[in-house]
Write an enzyme that holds these catalytic residues in place. Sequence first.
Site, mmCIF file in Angstrom:
data_model
loop_
_atom_site.group_PDB
_atom_site.id
_atom_site.type_symbol
_atom_site.label_atom_id
_atom_site.label_comp_id
_atom_site.label_asym_id
_atom_site.label_seq_id
_atom_site.Cartn_x
_atom_site.Cartn_y
_atom_site.Cartn_z
ATOM 1 N N ASP A 61 54.045 -58.410 -52.159
ATOM 2 C CA ASP A 61 52.929 -59.218 -51.662
ATOM 3 C C ASP A 61 52.302 -60.109 -52.734
ATOM 4 O O ASP A 61 52.611 -59.982 -53.922
ATOM 5 C CB ASP A 61 51.854 -58.308 -51.044
ATOM 6 C CG ASP A 61 51.582 -57.052 -51.877
ATOM 7 O OD1 ASP A 61 51.853 -57.078 -53.089
ATOM 8 O OD2 ASP A 61 51.110 -56.058 -51.304
ATOM 9 N N ASN A 105 43.866 -45.929 -47.081
ATOM 10 C CA ASN A 105 43.896 -46.007 -45.613
ATOM 11 C C ASN A 105 45.330 -45.994 -45.071
ATOM 12 O O ASN A 105 45.556 -46.295 -43.908
ATOM 13 C CB ASN A 105 43.159 -47.267 -45.138
ATOM 14 C CG ASN A 105 43.807 -48.556 -45.640
ATOM 15 O OD1 ASN A 105 44.868 -48.522 -46.262
ATOM 16 N ND2 ASN A 105 43.172 -49.687 -45.361
#
Length: 243
Positions: A67, A136
């Site tokens: 990314d 998360n």
Amino acid sequence: MNLIETVSYEEMSIKAAEIIFEKVKNKPASTLGLATGGTPLGTYRELINIYNKERTSFQHLSTINLDEYVGLADDHPQSYHMYMHEHLFKYLDIPASQTHLPDGLAKDLDGECARYDKLIEQLGGVDLQLLGIGQNGHIGFNEPGTLFNTRTHVETLTESTRKANARYFSNQSDVPTHAITMGIQSIFQSREILLLASGIKKAEAIRRLIEGDVTEDFPASILKNHANLTVIADREALSKSTI
Ligand code: PGA
């Protein structure tokens, strides 16, 4: 899932570097999928150590990163281009033309995502993908709720991710709001996956990964269906898991 428990971050890093090095030794023209963040720093340090000790060459290797932040230039101090240069690439002899990250400044972001997917294909797919895990459960920047069948796309970062990454910026408002990330499907298609986790902050995420269901609410959970997943986690990261 092949689970390796280590006593410390250092041991986790050494084991990960050894696995990566073996991969490159056995297939010098491998395509390695690389990650950024705090977790792989020790792995990169150890990989550089082995590389120097073995007086080897990585000249045939290609790398493809997960990314990049949207809006940061390659030479921005917090860009992942810069991270990779500073923590790995400048120490190795991989030709710059064989190291790949998404272009965070691309004018046509959808076109950039399509280019990236095509590039992964042209490289013959990823042989070994290194991953961290978000608190998360995100992998790359695929946040909870991302569909499992996504390919490279632009992701809106959650507040918890922006908060976790604020430590690298002068203040939280400087943390970009979007990133280009390889999708969950693009990651899952890697032939081998190596996921690292260290510290108490990752304990709940690792517990969910090991014990929880496969659900798009917890992106990393899909990796449980992968035929060649190795998780290296230290004692603290495993402290909430029953294994
Ligand atoms: P970290 O990030 O290695 O900095 O904890 C991991 C991630 O968010 O994927």
